[in-house]
Design an enzyme around this catalytic site. Structure first.
Site, PDB file in Angstrom:
ATOM      1  N   ASP A 197       0.873  -1.175   0.000  1.00 38.15           N
ATOM      2  CA  ASP A 197       0.000   0.000   0.000  1.00 38.15           C
ATOM      3  C   ASP A 197       0.918   1.235   0.000  1.00 38.15           C
ATOM      4  O   ASP A 197       2.119   1.117   0.291  1.00 38.15           O
ATOM      5  CB  ASP A 197      -0.842  -0.077   1.285  1.00 38.15           C
ATOM      6  N   ASP A 254      -0.184   5.048   1.031  1.00 34.72           N
ATOM      7  CA  ASP A 254      -0.391   6.008   2.121  1.00 34.72           C
ATOM      8  C   ASP A 254      -0.205   5.372   3.495  1.00 34.72           C
ATOM      9  O   ASP A 254      -0.877   4.389   3.828  1.00 34.72           O
ATOM     10  CB  ASP A 254      -1.819   6.588   2.056  1.00 34.72           C
TER      11      ASP A 254
HETATM   12  C1  LIG Z   1     -12.526   8.931  -3.552  1.00 33.66           C
HETATM   13  N1  LIG Z   1     -11.736   9.129  -2.347  1.00 33.66           N
HETATM   14  C2  LIG Z   1     -11.312   8.132  -1.523  1.00 33.66           C
HETATM   15  N2  LIG Z   1     -10.592   8.637  -0.519  1.00 33.66           N
HETATM   16  C3  LIG Z   1      -9.903   7.941   0.581  1.00 33.66           C
HETATM   17  O1  LIG Z   1      -8.626   7.601   0.097  1.00 33.66           O
HETATM   18  C4  LIG Z   1      -8.251   6.295   0.561  1.00 33.66           C
HETATM   19  C5  LIG Z   1      -7.298   5.751  -0.448  1.00 33.66           C
HETATM   20  O2  LIG Z   1      -7.198   4.407  -0.312  1.00 33.66           O
HETATM   21  P1  LIG Z   1      -5.832   3.643  -0.105  1.00 33.66           P
HETATM   22  O3  LIG Z   1      -4.713   4.379  -0.758  1.00 33.66           O
HETATM   23  O4  LIG Z   1      -6.042   2.264  -0.462  1.00 33.66           O
HETATM   24  O5  LIG Z   1      -5.804   3.636   1.437  1.00 33.66           O
HETATM   25  P2  LIG Z   1      -4.887   4.304   2.522  1.00 33.66           P
HETATM   26  O6  LIG Z   1      -5.198   5.769   2.459  1.00 33.66           O
HETATM   27  O7  LIG Z   1      -5.310   3.606   3.751  1.00 33.66           O
HETATM   28  O8  LIG Z   1      -3.473   3.978   2.185  1.00 33.66           O
HETATM   29  C6  LIG Z   1      -9.563   5.575   0.731  1.00 33.66           C
HETATM   30  O9  LIG Z   1      -9.473   4.642   1.770  1.00 33.66           O
HETATM   31  C7  LIG Z   1     -10.591   6.683   1.024  1.00 33.66           C
HETATM   32  O10 LIG Z   1     -10.865   6.798   2.388  1.00 33.66           O
HETATM   33  C8  LIG Z   1     -10.526   9.979  -0.696  1.00 33.66           C
HETATM   34  N3  LIG Z   1      -9.896  10.927   0.034  1.00 33.66           N
HETATM   35  C9  LIG Z   1      -9.996  12.212  -0.378  1.00 33.66           C
HETATM   36  N4  LIG Z   1      -9.378  13.153   0.330  1.00 33.66           N
HETATM   37  N5  LIG Z   1     -10.686  12.561  -1.496  1.00 33.66           N
HETATM   38  C10 LIG Z   1     -11.336  11.645  -2.291  1.00 33.66           C
HETATM   39  O11 LIG Z   1     -11.926  11.987  -3.302  1.00 33.66           O
HETATM   40  C11 LIG Z   1     -11.248  10.290  -1.853  1.00 33.66           C
HETATM   41 MG   LIG Z   2      -2.574   3.094   3.754  1.00 38.16          MG
END
Ligand SMILES: C[n+]1cn([C@@H]2O[C@H](COP(=O)(O)OP(=O)(O)O)[C@@H](O)[C@H]2O)c2nc(N)[nH]c(=O)c21
Ligand SMILES: [Mg+2]
Length: 325
Positions: free
Chosen positions: A53, A55
Site C-alpha cells: 500500500d 499512504d
Molecule cells: C474517492 N476518495 C477516496 N478517498 C480515501 O482515500 C483512501 C485511499 O485508499 P488507499 O490508498 O487504499 O488507502 P490508505 O489511504 O489507507 O493507504 C480511501 O481509503 C478513502 O478513504 C478519498 N480521500 C480524499 N481526500 N478525497 C477523495 O476523493 C477520496
Molecule cells: Mg494506507
C-alpha cells in the site's frame, strides 16, 4: 554431525532473527511466520513478489517533527489552482462516504456500491478545468522526507534481487508516482496501480479506468494485464499495509502461494490489536521503519548469494510496464 542435524542446518529460527524479536513486533503464529520465511529463503528471489500500500505504509504514520503527512488525495487537494468549490465539495463527499467505508456493520457488497459512487463523484469533481500536474510535483516534493526510514535501502534491495514491486493505492496515482520519483525509488521493477488523472481537450476529465477503490484493491484487477503475466508464477509474496483491507491485496493469486502479511499499526493500538493480529502475520506497533521487510529480504539475499556466488546483479534486466494496466 548426525543426518537429521545436517538436514536442519540451513533452517532458520525466529529466535535467530533480531528484527522479529523486537518487543513491538507481534506475531499471532510465530511458527507459521518461521515456515514462510524458510519457504521464501529456499525458493529464492525469482519466486518472490512484493505488494505494498502507499499512504501510511510507504509514507510514515508519524514523523519525528510531528508534521502531518498528506495522503495521495490530500496532495492533490492541496494544489492551489483547483477551483474554489472543489475542496468544499470534496470534503462533503469525504464526510458522507468515509463513515460508510469504515462502518464495521455494513456488508462489503453494500459498501462496494457506495465506494463506486464516491470514486465516480470524485472523478466528476476533478473534471472540466485546466490543471497543471507540476503543481502535484511541487506539493509532493515536501513529502519525500515522509517516507519510512530505510525505504531507499528496501527498494535498492528489491531492485538488486529483481523482485517486482507493486505499489497499490486506491488514492491518486499521480501523487504516488511523483513522491516515489522525487525520492528516487521509482525503479524499473516498480509498478504503481492506482487512479490516474485523465485529460480531454486540454482539460481534466476525471480518472483513467479501471477505477481502484478500497474493495477492489487486490490482484484480481490485474487479471490479463502485462503485470499479471510477469508475476503470476511468483508465488512467494510479501504484502505490506496499514489498513486491515490492505491484507487482501494479494487476493487473486493462486491459493498455493505463500503470503507474508505485514501490518503497520499506529492508531488506537489497543482497540485495534486483536483485529490486526488476526489479519496480519506480523504486526508492527508504531514502527516507522522498513527494517522488518528488509530483514526478511536480507535472509533471502544471503542464501541466494551462497547459491550463486558469481552472480553480481542484473538490475537493469527487469522493466515493468508502467502505463495503464
Ligand atoms: C474517492 N476518495 C477516496 N478517498 C480515501 O482515500 C483512501 C485511499 O485508499 P488507499 O490508498 O487504499 O488507502 P490508505 O489511504 O489507507 O493507504 C480511501 O481509503 C478513502 O478513504 C478519498 N480521500 C480524499 N481526500 N478525497 C477523495 O476523493 C477520496
Ligand atoms: Mg494506507
Amino acid at each position: 554431525m548426525g543426518k537429521e542435524q545436517d538436514e536442519n542446518a540451513g533452517y532458520l529460527r525466529i529466535q535467530d532473527i533480531p528484527a522479529l524479536n523486537q518487543s513491538h513486533c507481534k506475531m499471532r503464529d510465530p511458527e507459521r511466520v518461521e515456515k514462510i520465511i524458510n519457504e521464501f529463503v529456499c525458493g529464492g528471489p525469482e519466486r518472490m513478489q512484493f505488494v505494498s500500500d502507499f499512504d501510511y505504509t510507504i509514507t510514515k504514520q508519524r514523523t519525528e517533527d510531528n508534521l502531518p503527512v498528506l495522503s495521495s488525495f490530500g496532495i492533490f487537494n492541496a494544489c492551489k489552482s483547483l477551483p474554489t468549490y472543489f475542496k468544499e465539495e470534496s470534503d462533503k463527499l469525504f464526510h458522507k462516504y468515509r463513515p460508510i467505508e469504515i462502518d464495521p456493520h455494513m456488508p462489503i457488497e453494500e459498501k462496494v456500491q457506495h465506494m463506486i459512487e464516491w470514486w465516480t463523484q470524485s472523478a466528476k469533481l476533478a473534471s472540466g478545468f485546466a490543471f497543471d500536474e507540476t503543481e502535484i510535483e511541487h506539493t509532493a516534493s515536501k513529502f519525500k522526507r515522509a517516507l519510512r526510514d530505510h525505504t531507499h535501502e528496501l527498494f535498492a534491495t528489491l531492485l538488486r534481487l529483481q523482485i517486482p514491486v507493486l505499489v497499490f493505492s486506491a488514492g491518486l496515482g499521480n501523487s504516488v508516482v511523483s513522491v516515489l520519483q522525487q525520492a528516487n525509488i521509482m525503479h524499473p521493477n516498480v509498478k504503481v496501480v492506482s487512479n490516474f488523472l485523465q485529460y480531454r481537450n486540454g482539460v481534466l476529465d476525471g480518472f483513467q479506468q479501471p477505477m481502484i477503490h478500497t474493495f477492489n484493491k487486490n490482484e484480481t484487477v490485474l487479471d490479463g494485464s502485462e503485470y499479471y503475466e510477469l508475476v503470476h508464477t511468483r508465488d512467494h509474496i510479501i504484502v505490506m499495509g496499514d489498513s486491515l483491507g490492505d491484507a487482501d491485496m494479494a487476493n487473486g493469486v493462486p491459493a498455493s502461494s505463500h503470503i507474508m502479511k505485514i501490518g503497520f499499526l499506529f492508531d488506537h493500538v489497543e482497540a485495534n490489536m486483536e483485529k490486526y493480529m488476526n489479519t496480519f502475520d506480523i504486526v508492527l506497533v508504531d514502527d516507522q521503519t522498513m527494517d522488518v521487510p528488509r530483514a526478511l529480504l536480507a535472509l533471502v539475499e544471503q542464501r541466494h548469494q551462497l547459491r550463486h556466488p558469481h552472480v553480481t546483479n542484473g538490475a537493469s534486466a527487469i522493466v515493468l510496464p508502467n502505463a495503464a494496466l
